[in-house]
Enzyme design. Structure first.
Site, PDB file in Angstrom:
ATOM      1  N   GLU A  43     -28.643  -5.058 -14.850  1.00 25.57           N
ATOM      2  CA  GLU A  43     -27.225  -5.404 -15.027  1.00 25.57           C
ATOM      3  C   GLU A  43     -26.720  -5.016 -16.295  1.00 25.57           C
ATOM      4  O   GLU A  43     -25.701  -4.505 -16.523  1.00 25.57           O
ATOM      5  CB  GLU A  43     -27.082  -7.109 -14.908  1.00 25.57           C
ATOM      6  CG  GLU A  43     -25.707  -7.520 -15.327  1.00 25.57           C
ATOM      7  CD  GLU A  43     -25.710  -9.060 -15.165  1.00 25.57           C
ATOM      8  OE1 GLU A  43     -24.586  -9.717 -15.404  1.00 25.57           O
ATOM      9  OE2 GLU A  43     -26.931  -9.634 -15.447  1.00 25.57           O
ATOM     10  N   HIS A  44     -27.655  -5.028 -17.390  1.00 22.58           N
ATOM     11  CA  HIS A  44     -27.398  -4.696 -18.829  1.00 22.58           C
ATOM     12  C   HIS A  44     -28.094  -3.897 -19.180  1.00 22.58           C
ATOM     13  O   HIS A  44     -29.501  -4.052 -19.233  1.00 22.58           O
ATOM     14  CB  HIS A  44     -27.152  -5.746 -19.905  1.00 22.58           C
ATOM     15  CG  HIS A  44     -26.141  -7.082 -19.302  1.00 22.58           C
ATOM     16  ND1 HIS A  44     -26.656  -8.204 -18.908  1.00 22.58           N
ATOM     17  CD2 HIS A  44     -24.960  -6.973 -19.012  1.00 22.58           C
ATOM     18  CE1 HIS A  44     -25.787  -8.966 -18.637  1.00 22.58           C
ATOM     19  NE2 HIS A  44     -24.650  -8.192 -18.487  1.00 22.58           N
TER      20      HIS A  44
END
EC number: 1.1.1.23
Length: 436
Positions: free
Chosen positions: A334-335
């Site tokens: 996601e990050h």
């Protein structure tokens, strides 16, 4: 701290796409609430069917049963929305975040085209969805940023009608910060409904809550299951699960910054922090920093972060930055945080991530609030094929076909031939009727 390398690291970072594990505490609460052992899917199915059948009455019943006091009114009154106040510093931060998110998405190309040429006209129309429902999680704190990071892209897309649902607090009221943020965005319809029952209301509609064309926003396990089950009745932007961050760091990275960035995500329930470095010394220094920073966190944040670090954190020693980026793409986080000597030189190697945070000044926590791009990003490895919330999530693309007679005579016979090859005689005759 177990340090993974080589094939062991690849195996640990390869997603299996299994179902999200259900904590024992959740199963226990289900049994206490329903008096029987049910799976989360069975609970959600029961709620969806009830809301579809009984509408507002079901919403009131489930809100009383799961969230707190029985709501006399499901929609926040306009006077209450207008009267909501927060500290001036928080109000200014809300305004800044909204401005930056709006400025970012105004740069996203979102227009169609219609080309008139010798063949006639071919193109695409881009139209906003008619109505969107934004789900804002409640729980332990008001997720003000989620409202802005979801509703603003929809507004930039041109959606004329946006409704908000969020769980009420134990006092039966919506947190004033959520109301101030809604007012700042010009949103006038906020409903005191959360969980699977809110998703059901947005999908099917009730006397109070209008049905929407698409539901956007993250939530807990029950919200995610509900979104999956109503898909088809309405659209959904994603099925976001527990948050995750992968940090790529070399020997130039500050152990303090690396630890801080990992803990910023680890304090989310169920989070999965991952550290990939080419420096064993850095890994050891980060471990020491994690221990120190954990001790300095207040409760309950310390317990949440300690659980994430102890149960789900992965630490990898890579042979090179090339291998580190290869592992990052395999994991599809996601990050993805790049804390290296020259982070911009690595950007071209990034192929799978929800968001990339380049350099020590661009910490992911900044992106959660005021950087600009939406923080609603694909999780669980779905960044392989999905994107963060953006303007296109709230628009339809309509193909336009307007060929002229000359073009029809040139390409029509091929269409008829293909139709007969597929066994569709009426298709072929429809084309040939215009060729006579």
């Amino acid at each position: 701290m177990q340090v993974l390398q080589g094939a062991e690291a690849r195996a640990a970072l390869t997603r299996t796409f299994s179902q999200i594990p259900v904590p024992d505490a959740v199963l226990s609460r289900i049994e206490q609430t329903f008096g029987e052992r049910l799976t989360p899917e069975q609970v959600v199915e029961r709620i969806l069917l009830d809301v579809r059948a009984r509408g507002d009455d079901a919403l009131r019943d489930w809100t009383e049963r799961l969230d707190g006091p029985r709501p006399a009114e499901l929609e926040v009154p306009a006077a209450e929305l207008e009267a909501a106040q927060v500290a001036p510093e928080l109000h200014a931060a809300i305004r800044l975040a909204a401005e930056r998110v709006r400025a970012f998405y105004r740069q996203q190309p979102a227009h169609g085209f219609l080309e008139h040429g010798p063949d006639g006209a071919l193109g695409q129309l881009v139209r906003p969805l008619g109505r969107v429902g934004v789900y804002v999680p409640g729980g332990l704190a008001p997720l003000i940023s989620t409202l802005m990071h979801t509703a603003v892209p929809a507004q930039v897309a041109g959606v004329p009608d946006i409704v908000v649902t969020t769980p009420p607090g134990k006092d039966g009221q919506v947190h004033p910060a959520i109301l101030v943020a809604a007012r700042e965005l010009g949103l006038s319809r906020v409903f005191k409904v959360g969980g699977a029952q809110a998703i059901a209301a947005l999908a099917y509609g009730t006397a109070s809550v209008p049905a929407v064309d698409k539901i956007a926003g993250p939530g807990n396990l029950f919200v995610v299951i509900a979104k999956r089950l109503v898909y088809g009745q309405t659209g959904i932007e994603s099925l976001p699960g527990p948050t995750e961050t992968l940090v790529v760091a070399d020997d130039s990275a500050s152990p303090r910054y690396v630890a801080a960035d990992l803990l910023a995500q680890a304090e989310h329930n169920g989070a999965e922090p991952v550290l990939v470095s080419v420096s064993r010394e850095l890994l050891l220094a980060v471990q020491a920093e994690l221990n120190e920073q954990l001790e300095n966190l207040p409760e309950p944040n310390r317990s949440w972060a300690r659980d994430s670090v102890g149960a789900r954190m992965k630490v990898v020693l890579a042979d090179s930055l090339d291998e580190a980026l290869d592992l990052a793409n395999l994991y599809a986080p996601e990050h993805l945080c790049l804390l290296t000597r020259d982070p911009w030189s690595l950007l071209g190697q990034v192929r799978r991530a929800g968001g990339v945070f380049v350099g020590e000044a661009s910490m992911e926590a900044l992106g959660d609030y005021v950087a600009g791009p939406s923080h609603v990003m694909p999780t669980g490895g779905t960044a392989r094929f999905m994107s963060p919330v953006n303007v296109r999530d709230f628009q339809n693309i309509i193909s336009v076909v307007g060929v002229n007679e000359e073009t029809l005579r040139r390409i029509g016979p091929a269409a008829a031939t293909l139709a007969r090859a597929e066994g569709l005689e009426a298709h072929a005759r429809a084309v040939e009727s215009r060729l006579k």
